[in-house]
Design a protein around this motif. Structure first.
Motif, PDB file in Angstrom:
ATOM      1  N   GLU A  42       0.818  -1.209   0.000  1.00 44.59           N
ATOM      2  CA  GLU A  42       0.000   0.000   0.000  1.00 44.59           C
ATOM      3  C   GLU A  42       0.854   1.263   0.000  1.00 44.59           C
ATOM      4  O   GLU A  42       0.397   2.327  -0.416  1.00 44.59           O
ATOM      5  N   SER A  43       2.093   1.144   0.431  1.00 43.04           N
ATOM      6  CA  SER A  43       3.003   2.294   0.418  1.00 43.04           C
ATOM      7  C   SER A  43       3.610   2.527  -0.959  1.00 43.04           C
ATOM      8  O   SER A  43       4.306   3.513  -1.190  1.00 43.04           O
ATOM      9  N   GLY A  44       3.343   1.610  -1.888  1.00 42.70           N
ATOM     10  CA  GLY A  44       3.898   1.742  -3.229  1.00 42.70           C
ATOM     11  C   GLY A  44       5.252   1.088  -3.364  1.00 42.70           C
ATOM     12  O   GLY A  44       5.879   0.685  -2.386  1.00 42.70           O
ATOM     13  N   ASN A  45       5.715   0.994  -4.590  1.00 45.67           N
ATOM     14  CA  ASN A  45       6.989   0.337  -4.879  1.00 45.67           C
ATOM     15  C   ASN A  45       7.541   0.929  -6.160  1.00 45.67           C
ATOM     16  O   ASN A  45       6.793   1.426  -7.013  1.00 45.67           O
ATOM     17  N   SER A  46       8.862   0.890  -6.315  1.00 45.05           N
ATOM     18  CA  SER A  46       9.510   1.408  -7.519  1.00 45.05           C
ATOM     19  C   SER A  46      10.630   0.472  -7.928  1.00 45.05           C
ATOM     20  O   SER A  46      11.392  -0.012  -7.075  1.00 45.05           O
ATOM     21  N   PHE A  47      10.730   0.200  -9.235  1.00 43.47           N
ATOM     22  CA  PHE A  47      11.804  -0.665  -9.724  1.00 43.47           C
ATOM     23  C   PHE A  47      12.031  -0.391 -11.203  1.00 43.47           C
ATOM     24  O   PHE A  47      11.228   0.276 -11.871  1.00 43.47           O
ATOM     25  N   GLN A  48      13.151  -0.900 -11.712  1.00 41.69           N
ATOM     26  CA  GLN A  48      13.494  -0.787 -13.125  1.00 41.69           C
ATOM     27  C   GLN A  48      13.061  -2.048 -13.858  1.00 41.69           C
ATOM     28  O   GLN A  48      13.237  -3.160 -13.357  1.00 41.69           O
ATOM     29  N   TYR A  49      12.487  -1.856 -15.038  1.00 42.95           N
ATOM     30  CA  TYR A  49      12.012  -2.992 -15.811  1.00 42.95           C
ATOM     31  C   TYR A  49      12.277  -2.746 -17.283  1.00 42.95           C
ATOM     32  O   TYR A  49      11.955  -1.678 -17.820  1.00 42.95           O
ATOM     33  N   ASN A  50      12.848  -3.750 -17.950  1.00 43.54           N
ATOM     34  CA  ASN A  50      13.203  -3.617 -19.359  1.00 43.54           C
ATOM     35  C   ASN A  50      12.101  -4.195 -20.244  1.00 43.54           C
ATOM     36  O   ASN A  50      11.806  -5.386 -20.192  1.00 43.54           O
ATOM     37  N   ILE A  51      11.471  -3.328 -21.046  1.00 45.42           N
ATOM     38  CA  ILE A  51      10.517  -3.776 -22.055  1.00 45.42           C
ATOM     39  C   ILE A  51      11.273  -3.869 -23.372  1.00 45.42           C
ATOM     40  O   ILE A  51      11.871  -2.891 -23.830  1.00 45.42           O
ATOM     41  N   SER A  52      11.240  -5.032 -24.007  1.00 45.80           N
ATOM     42  CA  SER A  52      12.097  -5.283 -25.165  1.00 45.80           C
ATOM     43  C   SER A  52      11.932  -4.245 -26.261  1.00 45.80           C
ATOM     44  O   SER A  52      12.899  -3.847 -26.910  1.00 45.80           O
ATOM     45  N   TYR A  53      10.716  -3.766 -26.496  1.00 42.25           N
ATOM     46  CA  TYR A  53      10.483  -2.838 -27.603  1.00 42.25           C
ATOM     47  C   TYR A  53      10.447  -1.377 -27.159  1.00 42.25           C
ATOM     48  O   TYR A  53      10.245  -0.486 -27.983  1.00 42.25           O
ATOM     49  N   LYS A  54      10.652  -1.135 -25.828  1.00 38.47           N
ATOM     50  CA  LYS A  54      10.639   0.241 -25.323  1.00 38.47           C
ATOM     51  C   LYS A  54      11.856   0.590 -24.486  1.00 38.47           C
ATOM     52  O   LYS A  54      12.090   1.759 -24.182  1.00 38.47           O
ATOM     53  N   GLY A  55      12.641  -0.418 -24.096  1.00 39.32           N
ATOM     54  CA  GLY A  55      13.832  -0.156 -23.303  1.00 39.32           C
ATOM     55  C   GLY A  55      13.544  -0.119 -21.811  1.00 39.32           C
ATOM     56  O   GLY A  55      12.465  -0.482 -21.349  1.00 39.32           O
ATOM     57  N   MET A  56      14.549   0.323 -21.046  1.00 37.18           N
ATOM     58  CA  MET A  56      14.449   0.322 -19.597  1.00 37.18           C
ATOM     59  C   MET A  56      13.424   1.344 -19.120  1.00 37.18           C
ATOM     60  O   MET A  56      13.417   2.487 -19.555  1.00 37.18           O
ATOM     61  N   GLN A  57      12.566   0.889 -18.201  1.00 30.87           N
ATOM     62  CA  GLN A  57      11.497   1.729 -17.663  1.00 30.87           C
ATOM     63  C   GLN A  57      11.618   1.859 -16.149  1.00 30.87           C
ATOM     64  O   GLN A  57      12.056   0.930 -15.472  1.00 30.87           O
ATOM     65  N   THR A  58      11.222   3.001 -15.641  1.00 29.39           N
ATOM     66  CA  THR A  58      11.007   3.143 -14.208  1.00 29.39           C
ATOM     67  C   THR A  58       9.537   2.866 -13.948  1.00 29.39           C
ATOM     68  O   THR A  58       8.663   3.545 -14.496  1.00 29.39           O
ATOM     69  N   VAL A  59       9.279   1.829 -13.141  1.00 30.89           N
ATOM     70  CA  VAL A  59       7.908   1.425 -12.852  1.00 30.89           C
ATOM     71  C   VAL A  59       7.581   1.791 -11.416  1.00 30.89           C
ATOM     72  O   VAL A  59       8.313   1.447 -10.487  1.00 30.89           O
ATOM     73  N   ARG A  60       6.479   2.491 -11.228  1.00 32.70           N
ATOM     74  CA  ARG A  60       5.995   2.816  -9.888  1.00 32.70           C
ATOM     75  C   ARG A  60       4.610   2.215  -9.728  1.00 32.70           C
ATOM     76  O   ARG A  60       3.750   2.403 -10.583  1.00 32.70           O
ATOM     77  N   THR A  61       4.424   1.479  -8.642  1.00 31.81           N
ATOM     78  CA  THR A  61       3.130   0.848  -8.391  1.00 31.81           C
ATOM     79  C   THR A  61       2.428   1.523  -7.220  1.00 31.81           C
ATOM     80  O   THR A  61       3.063   2.058  -6.316  1.00 31.81           O
ATOM     81  N   SER A  62       1.122   1.487  -7.267  1.00 30.15           N
ATOM     82  CA  SER A  62       0.297   1.994  -6.178  1.00 30.15           C
ATOM     83  C   SER A  62      -0.968   1.161  -6.114  1.00 30.15           C
ATOM     84  O   SER A  62      -1.384   0.573  -7.117  1.00 30.15           O
ATOM     85  N   VAL A  63      -1.578   1.097  -4.942  1.00 29.89           N
ATOM     86  CA  VAL A  63      -2.745   0.244  -4.733  1.00 29.89           C
ATOM     87  C   VAL A  63      -3.970   1.115  -4.490  1.00 29.89           C
ATOM     88  O   VAL A  63      -3.926   2.067  -3.711  1.00 29.89           O
ATOM     89  N   HIS A  64      -5.072   0.778  -5.173  1.00 31.60           N
ATOM     90  CA  HIS A  64      -6.279   1.585  -5.095  1.00 31.60           C
ATOM     91  C   HIS A  64      -7.512   0.690  -4.940  1.00 31.60           C
ATOM     92  O   HIS A  64      -7.646  -0.319  -5.637  1.00 31.60           O
ATOM     93  N   ARG A  65      -8.390   1.091  -4.060  1.00 31.80           N
ATOM     94  CA  ARG A  65      -9.662   0.390  -3.908  1.00 31.80           C
ATOM     95  C   ARG A  65     -10.626   0.867  -4.992  1.00 31.80           C
ATOM     96  O   ARG A  65     -10.791   2.079  -5.187  1.00 31.80           O
ATOM     97  N   ILE A  66     -11.262  -0.066  -5.697  1.00 31.32           N
ATOM     98  CA  ILE A  66     -12.153   0.322  -6.794  1.00 31.32           C
ATOM     99  C   ILE A  66     -13.603  -0.092  -6.557  1.00 31.32           C
ATOM    100  O   ILE A  66     -14.465   0.211  -7.387  1.00 31.32           O
ATOM    101  N   GLY A  67     -13.874  -0.766  -5.455  1.00 35.55           N
ATOM    102  CA  GLY A  67     -15.255  -1.145  -5.197  1.00 35.55           C
ATOM    103  C   GLY A  67     -15.364  -2.207  -4.126  1.00 35.55           C
ATOM    104  O   GLY A  67     -14.367  -2.610  -3.511  1.00 35.55           O
ATOM    105  N   GLU A  68     -16.591  -2.639  -3.917  1.00 33.88           N
ATOM    106  CA  GLU A  68     -16.892  -3.673  -2.932  1.00 33.88           C
ATOM    107  C   GLU A  68     -17.742  -4.735  -3.618  1.00 33.88           C
ATOM    108  O   GLU A  68     -18.834  -4.441  -4.127  1.00 33.88           O
ATOM    109  N   LEU A  69     -17.230  -5.952  -3.643  1.00 33.44           N
ATOM    110  CA  LEU A  69     -17.944  -7.041  -4.303  1.00 33.44           C
ATOM    111  C   LEU A  69     -18.936  -7.667  -3.329  1.00 33.44           C
ATOM    112  O   LEU A  69     -18.578  -8.011  -2.200  1.00 33.44           O
TER     113      LEU A  69
END
Length: 255
Positions: free
Chosen positions: A13-40
């Protein structure tokens, strides 16, 4: 069978950051975050994960069920820079607040142990969309998408054309009363700048029970995606997560 994605990492929930290589786009900085979108709302406790915009089929609920009730749904949002795209890494139905210590593949009622390398459990996506729903919600979709059995049988006795017309009318009803409504919501609810890439909807399908379906974009789009039960240290279920397999571990490095 373990998840392709490091689910514990992308669900921080605090998020995360890392480097990720996409073959057709090169090295990326990826940042993740968590979001509530509803209640099932689970009316039976039998859960289905599927592509909800395709022809509905009530056979494919998970073999494990949980108590009926209301359960929050979260998505892990992955932002790729400088690519400039936003995708969902996974979607989670949270069952408890306890930390997840172990993952186990979620099996549906017609699947058997797999032996060949490359096989996977999961569901196919052809509309770029996944979901969580209760078995009862799926029954509501089936009622929309398929003609009344008695009417269909009677039409079949007259001609195949009349039977086909009933089938076509039911398909059009499903698209009009569910698919169009879901797509409209997804166009309104999105992360990032590009419509349909990381979007979601919460669509009620039964006014009496309030049964609903929570839809979300499926990672890079169409494909096959597995789901996993999470368990705490005492073996109790903590969550159900669909892994959209955005990342291959050999292409990732922590910041």
């Amino acid at each position: 069978m373990n998840p392709i994605t490091d689910l514990k990492s992308v669900l921080q929930e605090s998020g995360n950051s890392f480097q990720y290589n996409i073959s057709y786009k090169g090295m990326q900085t990826v940042r993740t975050s968590v979001h509530r979108i509803g209640e099932l709302i689970l009316t039976s406790g039998r859960i289905i994960a599927c592509d909800p915009l395709m022809t509905p089929d009530s056979r494919y609920y998970f073999t494990r069920s949980i108590p009926p009730g209301r359960y929050p749904v979260f998505v892990s949002v992955a932002d790729f820079q400088p690519f400039g795209t936003t995708r969902f890494a996974c979607a989670m139905l949270r069952i408890s607040e306890q930390p997840t210590e172990k993952w186990e593949i979620a099996v549906v009622n017609d699947q058997y142990p797999l032996h060949d390398e490359g096989e996977m459990y999961g569901y196919g996506v052809d509309s770029g969309t996944g979901c969580f729903m209760d078995f009862d919600a799926m029954q509501s979709l089936c009622t929309l998408a398929h003609p009344d059995p008695l009417a269909y049988a009677a039409a079949s006795e007259i001609s195949s054309e009349q039977a086909w017309n009933l089938t076509l009318a039911a398909s059009e009803r499903f698209e009009r009363e569910f698919c169009d409504k879901a797509i409209e919501q997804m166009e309104e609810n999105q992360f990032g700048l590009y419509s349909g890439i990381a979007s979601w909807a919460d669509v009620q399908v039964d006014e009496e029970t309030s049964a609903n379906i929570i839809l979300f974009s499926s990672g890079w789009g169409d494909g096959g995606y597995a789901s996993y039960w999470g368990y705490d240290a005492s073996g109790e279920a903590t969550c159900l997560v669909t892994d959209f397999a955005l990342f291959e571990s050999e292409n990732s490095t922590e910041d």
